[in-house]
Write a protein that holds these residues in place. Sequence first.
Motif, PDB file in Angstrom:
ATOM      1  N   ASN A  87      -9.545 124.630  16.073  1.00 31.39           N
ATOM      2  CA  ASN A  87      -8.756 124.521  17.021  1.00 31.39           C
ATOM      3  C   ASN A  87      -7.285 124.672  16.595  1.00 31.39           C
ATOM      4  N   LEU A  88      -6.111 125.036  17.427  1.00 28.40           N
ATOM      5  CA  LEU A  88      -4.657 125.676  17.388  1.00 28.40           C
ATOM      6  C   LEU A  88      -4.336 124.060  16.969  1.00 28.40           C
ATOM      7  N   TYR A  89      -4.542 123.641  18.031  1.00 30.95           N
ATOM      8  CA  TYR A  89      -3.877 121.725  18.126  1.00 30.95           C
ATOM      9  C   TYR A  89      -5.154 120.883  18.199  1.00 30.95           C
ATOM     10  N   ALA A  90      -4.287 119.651  17.055  1.00 31.92           N
ATOM     11  CA  ALA A  90      -5.259 119.486  17.188  1.00 31.92           C
ATOM     12  C   ALA A  90      -5.332 117.715  18.786  1.00 31.92           C
ATOM     13  N   GLY A  91      -6.686 117.185  18.394  1.00 32.09           N
ATOM     14  CA  GLY A  91      -6.916 116.063  19.723  1.00 32.09           C
ATOM     15  C   GLY A  91      -5.706 115.363  19.932  1.00 32.09           C
ATOM     16  N   GLY A  92      -5.374 114.727  20.922  1.00 34.73           N
ATOM     17  CA  GLY A  92      -5.239 113.985  21.434  1.00 34.73           C
ATOM     18  C   GLY A  92      -5.316 112.363  21.513  1.00 34.73           C
ATOM     19  N   LEU A  93      -6.786 112.074  20.960  1.00 36.57           N
ATOM     20  CA  LEU A  93      -7.237 110.945  21.060  1.00 36.57           C
ATOM     21  C   LEU A  93      -7.300 110.102  19.277  1.00 36.57           C
ATOM     22  N   THR A 121     -15.084 106.864  21.774  1.00 40.66           N
ATOM     23  CA  THR A 121     -14.562 108.250  21.870  1.00 40.66           C
ATOM     24  C   THR A 121     -15.542 109.019  23.224  1.00 40.66           C
ATOM     25  N   LYS A 122     -16.599 109.168  23.423  1.00 42.69           N
ATOM     26  CA  LYS A 122     -17.568 109.811  24.062  1.00 42.69           C
ATOM     27  C   LYS A 122     -17.520 108.884  25.492  1.00 42.69           C
ATOM     28  N   LEU A 123     -17.163 107.714  25.473  1.00 41.18           N
ATOM     29  CA  LEU A 123     -16.366 107.685  27.031  1.00 41.18           C
ATOM     30  C   LEU A 123     -15.392 107.891  26.937  1.00 41.18           C
ATOM     31  N   THR A 124     -14.302 108.449  26.258  1.00 37.75           N
ATOM     32  CA  THR A 124     -12.809 108.336  26.560  1.00 37.75           C
ATOM     33  C   THR A 124     -12.979 109.491  26.474  1.00 37.75           C
ATOM     34  N   ASP A 125     -13.774 110.236  26.414  1.00 37.96           N
ATOM     35  CA  ASP A 125     -13.573 111.918  27.355  1.00 37.96           C
ATOM     36  C   ASP A 125     -13.965 111.744  28.649  1.00 37.96           C
ATOM     37  N   LEU A 126     -15.476 110.702  29.194  1.00 39.75           N
ATOM     38  CA  LEU A 126     -16.000 111.043  29.857  1.00 39.75           C
ATOM     39  C   LEU A 126     -14.873 110.276  31.458  1.00 39.75           C
ATOM     40  N   VAL A 181     -13.334 112.608  34.322  1.00 42.63           N
ATOM     41  CA  VAL A 181     -13.441 112.347  35.333  1.00 42.63           C
ATOM     42  C   VAL A 181     -12.403 111.912  36.374  1.00 42.63           C
ATOM     43  N   THR A 182     -11.753 110.879  35.381  1.00 45.92           N
ATOM     44  CA  THR A 182      -9.865 110.680  35.878  1.00 45.92           C
ATOM     45  C   THR A 182      -9.468 111.860  36.215  1.00 45.92           C
ATOM     46  N   GLY A 183      -9.354 112.528  35.464  1.00 43.00           N
ATOM     47  CA  GLY A 183      -8.564 113.913  35.269  1.00 43.00           C
ATOM     48  C   GLY A 183      -7.333 113.737  33.939  1.00 43.00           C
ATOM     49  N   ILE A 184      -6.621 111.946  33.741  1.00 40.12           N
ATOM     50  CA  ILE A 184      -5.680 111.635  32.820  1.00 40.12           C
ATOM     51  C   ILE A 184      -5.824 112.414  31.289  1.00 40.12           C
ATOM     52  N   SER A 185      -4.724 112.074  30.519  1.00 41.39           N
ATOM     53  CA  SER A 185      -5.243 112.979  29.480  1.00 41.39           C
ATOM     54  C   SER A 185      -5.227 112.149  28.623  1.00 41.39           C
ATOM     55  N   ALA A 186      -6.531 112.313  27.565  1.00 43.28           N
ATOM     56  CA  ALA A 186      -7.522 111.501  26.583  1.00 43.28           C
ATOM     57  C   ALA A 186      -5.865 111.171  25.353  1.00 43.28           C
ATOM     58  N   PHE A 205      -3.577 106.668  24.135  1.00 40.61           N
ATOM     59  CA  PHE A 205      -2.170 105.311  23.150  1.00 40.61           C
ATOM     60  C   PHE A 205      -2.907 103.696  24.548  1.00 40.61           C
ATOM     61  N   THR A 206      -3.042 103.500  25.472  1.00 37.68           N
ATOM     62  CA  THR A 206      -2.948 102.457  25.924  1.00 37.68           C
ATOM     63  C   THR A 206      -4.511 101.342  25.819  1.00 37.68           C
ATOM     64  N   ALA A 207      -5.513 102.027  26.400  1.00 35.73           N
ATOM     65  CA  ALA A 207      -7.039 101.039  26.490  1.00 35.73           C
ATOM     66  C   ALA A 207      -7.168 100.616  25.165  1.00 35.73           C
ATOM     67  N   LEU A 208      -7.375 102.495  24.493  1.00 37.02           N
ATOM     68  CA  LEU A 208      -8.192 102.537  23.323  1.00 37.02           C
ATOM     69  C   LEU A 208      -7.294 101.743  21.989  1.00 37.02           C
ATOM     70  N   ALA A 209      -6.209 102.342  22.727  1.00 36.15           N
ATOM     71  CA  ALA A 209      -5.403 101.482  21.311  1.00 36.15           C
ATOM     72  C   ALA A 209      -5.198  99.795  20.597  1.00 36.15           C
ATOM     73  N   ALA A 210      -5.350  99.321  22.419  1.00 31.22           N
ATOM     74  CA  ALA A 210      -5.455  97.662  22.025  1.00 31.22           C
ATOM     75  C   ALA A 210      -7.262  97.720  22.220  1.00 31.22           C
TER      76      ALA A 210
END
Length: 443
Positions: A116-122, A387-392, A396-401, A406-411
């Motif tokens: 891909n041209l750009y890296a993922g945000g995860l 990672t799978k749960l974050t994608d889902l 579902v919510t439309g919030i950027s990964a 940056f918030t939930a996963l980082a903590a």
Amino acid sequence: MDGHSNNFRHEKCQSYLLFHYETKLGDGFRCFLYFLALAYCFIGLSAITGRFFRSMENVVKHTRTVKERDPCTNAMVVKYKKVWNYAIADIALLAFGTSFPQISLATIDAIRNLGNLYAGGLGPGTLVGSAAFDLFPIHAVCVVVPKAGERKKISDIGVWLVELVWSFWAYIWLYIILEVWTPNVITLAEASLTVLQYGLLLMHAYAQDKRWPYVSLPLTRSERPEDWVPPETGQYRDGNRSHDKYSEMHEIDDKDRNQDIVDIFSIHRNTVICSVSSTTAGHVYEHLPVTYIAESSSEQSHEDMTPEKDNLLSTWKQQFNDAVMLESPDQRKLNNTFLRLAKAFWRLLLAPWRLLFAFVPPYQIAHGWIAFIFSLVFISGIAYIVTKLTDLISCVTGISAYVIAFTALAAGTSWPDLVASKIAAERQLTADSAIANITCRPK
């Protein structure tokens, strides 16, 4: 346009975790379930951290036997030397291991976006957010954890300064490769140089710890305790310790060393005819005839092989028994019924994770290396589920990964960092490891 926009906003996410039936649930309920599963994964990360820390403790306290000739008596002596340097252990084992959830997430995200041209945000979002979490909440926990009136200082300010300078340089280097050298592109040469600098950090920290001339700071330091982690008190003992004779043997040996006695080839203690103890340069020796050393070594390794295997199998079996036990002996001593029920509920909640992690071999095998590697494998598996749960959740919510990372996963992925720093701040006599685990992150 309005109709098309309205249909787009209500387009249902067709991805699912386990069953296709999930797509028929409401978006709000699905989001709640996925966040609940994400939180449970974070609980699993915190559960494996304790086993990881135990295995790493066994790795660090490993010693090797060195046979030397005493210049005074010309007799052969046996000396114990630590295999691991403490400064290197803090950076290469503790900081690397507790950062493994973020490293795994970033690696998985990078592999998924190859081509891909750009890296993922995860991956990037998790790394940046966890850095902020390390600097503030974990520092606060390390300050609060020691008992009232107990002061824990950094024994070697020079090593800490080296780690701090390299940590700041990491952010400067990140800016250089992203904005100056090749803007918005990471090349293979830049990635290779970044990994190489981690090796340079290890070398610089070791040089500072050993006070090599020209490359180390001429700073004084206080004496660091001989043991990386001092002998544990009752509250940190595992429930299976009474079943672990092999572990008890090592505890007795450590106790003997603290009393300036080195027990060499204990099974032949009564048959040694000519042995003299002496102390040289702070080390304790036991003198043995040259021919007897090699002979005793081979006999001991052969005789200890079978009982050691039996004891380790018994310990491994006990891990499964402890995993399904809802009430520990310490809980039965509590007078508060509500507190006992709360702890029993927590153990019930952890039971699936504890049962899964019971497959990690006992940390007495191979000086803890097998348990250390198995712990990292389990951490990687949990990171993949995250990672799978974050994608889902993003679907579902439309919030950027990136925002979720940056918030939930980082903590959540920084929870092992917090647990390890808390254990180090509680049990170690100095603050070196707890602070090194925060400031010197190999991410």
